[in-house]
Motif scaffolding. Structure first.
Motif, PDB file in Angstrom:
ATOM      1  N   PHE A 100      54.698  62.842  20.144  1.00 38.42           N
ATOM      2  CA  PHE A 100      54.954  63.817  21.213  1.00 38.42           C
ATOM      3  C   PHE A 100      56.366  64.365  21.004  1.00 38.42           C
ATOM      4  N   GLN A 101      56.729  65.393  21.735  1.00 44.09           N
ATOM      5  CA  GLN A 101      58.044  65.978  21.562  1.00 44.09           C
ATOM      6  C   GLN A 101      59.069  65.342  22.488  1.00 44.09           C
ATOM      7  N   PRO A 102      60.333  65.269  22.076  1.00 40.48           N
ATOM      8  CA  PRO A 102      61.359  64.682  22.947  1.00 40.48           C
ATOM      9  C   PRO A 102      61.554  65.522  24.200  1.00 40.48           C
ATOM     10  N   HIS A 103      61.607  64.846  25.345  1.00 41.65           N
ATOM     11  CA  HIS A 103      61.717  65.568  26.614  1.00 41.65           C
ATOM     12  C   HIS A 103      62.170  64.634  27.721  1.00 41.65           C
ATOM     13  N   ILE A 104      62.680  65.224  28.787  1.00 34.49           N
ATOM     14  CA  ILE A 104      62.952  64.514  30.030  1.00 34.49           C
ATOM     15  C   ILE A 104      62.010  65.085  31.076  1.00 34.49           C
ATOM     16  N   THR A 105      61.228  64.251  31.719  1.00 33.90           N
ATOM     17  CA  THR A 105      60.340  64.723  32.773  1.00 33.90           C
ATOM     18  C   THR A 105      61.154  64.970  34.044  1.00 33.90           C
ATOM     19  N   ILE A 106      61.162  66.225  34.491  1.00 35.24           N
ATOM     20  CA  ILE A 106      61.867  66.594  35.708  1.00 35.24           C
ATOM     21  C   ILE A 106      60.981  66.372  36.924  1.00 35.24           C
ATOM     22  N   SER A 107      59.691  66.680  36.800  1.00 37.29           N
ATOM     23  CA  SER A 107      58.738  66.416  37.875  1.00 37.29           C
ATOM     24  C   SER A 107      57.336  66.456  37.295  1.00 37.29           C
ATOM     25  N   SER A 108      56.460  65.637  37.807  1.00 40.22           N
ATOM     26  CA  SER A 108      55.071  65.632  37.360  1.00 40.22           C
ATOM     27  C   SER A 108      54.164  65.961  38.542  1.00 40.22           C
ATOM     28  N   GLY A 109      52.877  66.055  38.283  1.00 41.51           N
ATOM     29  CA  GLY A 109      51.917  66.294  39.353  1.00 41.51           C
ATOM     30  C   GLY A 109      51.913  67.711  39.877  1.00 41.51           C
ATOM     31  N   ILE A 110      52.177  68.701  39.008  1.00 46.00           N
ATOM     32  CA  ILE A 110      52.124  70.093  39.436  1.00 46.00           C
ATOM     33  C   ILE A 110      50.669  70.488  39.648  1.00 46.00           C
ATOM     34  N   GLU A 140      60.690  50.829  36.047  1.00 47.29           N
ATOM     35  CA  GLU A 140      59.791  50.960  37.184  1.00 47.29           C
ATOM     36  C   GLU A 140      58.903  52.186  37.025  1.00 47.29           C
ATOM     37  N   SER A 141      58.082  52.451  38.007  1.00 47.65           N
ATOM     38  CA  SER A 141      57.059  53.477  37.855  1.00 47.65           C
ATOM     39  C   SER A 141      57.570  54.894  38.004  1.00 47.65           C
ATOM     40  N   GLY A 142      58.613  55.105  38.783  1.00 42.99           N
ATOM     41  CA  GLY A 142      59.100  56.455  39.016  1.00 42.99           C
ATOM     42  C   GLY A 142      58.402  57.165  40.159  1.00 42.99           C
ATOM     43  N   GLU A 143      57.423  56.532  40.790  1.00 43.18           N
ATOM     44  CA  GLU A 143      56.736  57.177  41.898  1.00 43.18           C
ATOM     45  C   GLU A 143      57.642  57.300  43.121  1.00 43.18           C
ATOM     46  N   GLN A 144      58.595  56.379  43.244  1.00 42.88           N
ATOM     47  CA  GLN A 144      59.441  56.361  44.428  1.00 42.88           C
ATOM     48  C   GLN A 144      60.810  56.992  44.197  1.00 42.88           C
ATOM     49  N   GLY A 145      61.075  57.458  42.996  1.00 41.10           N
ATOM     50  CA  GLY A 145      62.384  58.034  42.736  1.00 41.10           C
ATOM     51  C   GLY A 145      62.473  58.662  41.363  1.00 41.10           C
ATOM     52  N   PHE A 146      63.553  59.395  41.150  1.00 41.70           N
ATOM     53  CA  PHE A 146      63.794  60.106  39.904  1.00 41.70           C
ATOM     54  C   PHE A 146      64.404  59.146  38.887  1.00 41.70           C
ATOM     55  N   ILE A 147      63.758  58.986  37.750  1.00 39.15           N
ATOM     56  CA  ILE A 147      64.244  58.091  36.708  1.00 39.15           C
ATOM     57  C   ILE A 147      64.476  58.903  35.431  1.00 39.15           C
ATOM     58  N   PRO A 148      65.618  59.540  35.310  1.00 40.12           N
ATOM     59  CA  PRO A 148      65.845  60.370  34.132  1.00 40.12           C
ATOM     60  C   PRO A 148      65.885  59.542  32.850  1.00 40.12           C
ATOM     61  N   HIS A 149      65.019  59.860  31.940  1.00 43.37           N
ATOM     62  CA  HIS A 149      64.915  59.131  30.682  1.00 43.37           C
ATOM     63  C   HIS A 149      64.248  60.019  29.648  1.00 43.37           C
ATOM     64  N   LEU A 150      64.470  59.696  28.408  1.00 41.25           N
ATOM     65  CA  LEU A 150      63.785  60.360  27.301  1.00 41.25           C
ATOM     66  C   LEU A 150      62.964  59.306  26.591  1.00 41.25           C
ATOM     67  N   SER A 151      61.654  59.389  26.705  1.00 41.87           N
ATOM     68  CA  SER A 151      60.776  58.387  26.107  1.00 41.87           C
ATOM     69  C   SER A 151      60.816  58.476  24.582  1.00 41.87           C
ATOM     70  N   LEU A 152      60.826  57.318  23.954  1.00 41.06           N
ATOM     71  CA  LEU A 152      60.764  57.256  22.500  1.00 41.06           C
ATOM     72  C   LEU A 152      59.420  56.741  22.007  1.00 41.06           C
ATOM     73  N   VAL A 153      58.766  55.906  22.823  1.00 42.60           N
ATOM     74  CA  VAL A 153      57.463  55.337  22.458  1.00 42.60           C
ATOM     75  C   VAL A 153      56.629  55.164  23.721  1.00 42.60           C
ATOM     76  N   TYR A 154      55.367  55.578  23.666  1.00 44.64           N
ATOM     77  CA  TYR A 154      54.377  55.218  24.683  1.00 44.64           C
ATOM     78  C   TYR A 154      53.560  54.066  24.100  1.00 44.64           C
ATOM     79  N   TRP A 155      53.475  52.971  24.846  1.00 38.42           N
ATOM     80  CA  TRP A 155      52.842  51.774  24.283  1.00 38.42           C
ATOM     81  C   TRP A 155      52.239  50.944  25.395  1.00 38.42           C
ATOM     82  N   ASP A 156      51.120  50.287  25.096  1.00 36.61           N
ATOM     83  CA  ASP A 156      50.422  49.460  26.079  1.00 36.61           C
ATOM     84  C   ASP A 156      51.035  48.074  26.263  1.00 36.61           C
ATOM     85  N   GLU A 157      51.598  47.525  25.200  1.00 38.76           N
ATOM     86  CA  GLU A 157      51.969  46.110  25.221  1.00 38.76           C
ATOM     87  C   GLU A 157      53.200  45.836  26.086  1.00 38.76           C
TER      88      GLU A 157
END
Length: 235
Positions: free
Chosen positions: A55-65, A146-163
């Motif tokens: 995926f491309q490097p990004h910071i999620t500003i808001s989801s659920g549009i 944490e999940s980020g549902e209750q607040g803004f967690i600015p981060h840039l993901s490097l890996v999406y992983w199940d484990e």
């Protein structure tokens, strides 16, 4: 992508369900953006047992549009009243979270300029959220663990992983990730208070100023996100 999604929705690098579009902040083109993309696409997947998506490097500003037939996402972005100061992005540290989307991230210092951008965007694009509610969400303290549902967690993901990356069997993975990030030239600067970050002269590989807002069709599989941009706006 913000966390809070069950890992059962994501196996072997593919999502099983779609989620509403998300608003991302992308880094400007240059050496940092290329280094981040190489880490995500090439370097770090070699560390991970099993398959992980690109995926491309990004910071999620808001989801659920929300999406309705005939939506004009370009106009939606254009109508956001942006703060006067472009966001200052300063990497804080490598962080290992529990949520799928925040498993391995670069945590971002919560600068005032970045918070102001998140407030303006969330209040403009999420139904039922006014500026006060957006500010409450943005100011709430939470971390990429944490999940980020209750607040803004600015981060840039490097890996999406199940484990569960905190297991002792993945000690070598965590050690290797730190080495890879350092070898890529990416710099992290911890210890800053949010209001002070906006006065920092951000180094070339420690973050960036401004960037590009994009609305991404995250109803598509992760592998399609690079080509699923619905609208964009330079900052």
């Amino acid at each position: 992508m913000a966390g809070g999604m069950s890992s059962s929705l994501f196996r072997h690098g593919r999502r099983r369900d779609g989620f509403p579009p998300s608003l991302w902040l992308l880094p400007p083109p240059g050496a940092l953006a290329q280094a981040l993309q190489t880490l995500i696409s090439t370097t770090l997947p070699k560390r991970i047992p099993g398959t992980v998506p690109d995926f491309q490097p990004h910071i999620t500003i808001s989801s659920g549009i929300p999406v309705k037939p005939g939506d004009d996402f370009k106009s939606l972005l254009a109508e956001i009243k942006l703060p006067d100061q472009p966001p200052i992005i300063l990497f804080k540290r490598v962080r290992y979270g529990t949520a799928l989307w925040t498993k391995i991230t670069l945590e971002i210092n919560k600068s005032t300029s970045l918070k102001n951008l998140a407030v303006a965007c969330r209040a403009a694009i999420v139904p039922g959220v006014d500026e006060a509610k957006a500010r409450e969400w943005v100011e709430n303290y939470t971390t990429p663990a944490e999940s980020g549902e209750q607040g803004f967690i600015p981060h840039l993901s490097l890996v999406y992983w199940d484990e569960d990356i905190h297991k002792p069997e993945f000690d070598s993975v965590r050690f290797g990730v730190h080495s890879d990030v350092t070898d890529a030239g990416v710099k992290c600067e911890d210890g800053w208070k949010g209001e002070d970050v906006d006065n920092v002269e951000v180094g070339d590989m420690a973050g960036w100023k401004g960037g590009k807002l994009v609305i991404v069709d995250t109803t598509q599989p992760v592998e399609a996100w690079k080509t699923s941009i619905l609208a964009e706006r330079e900052l």
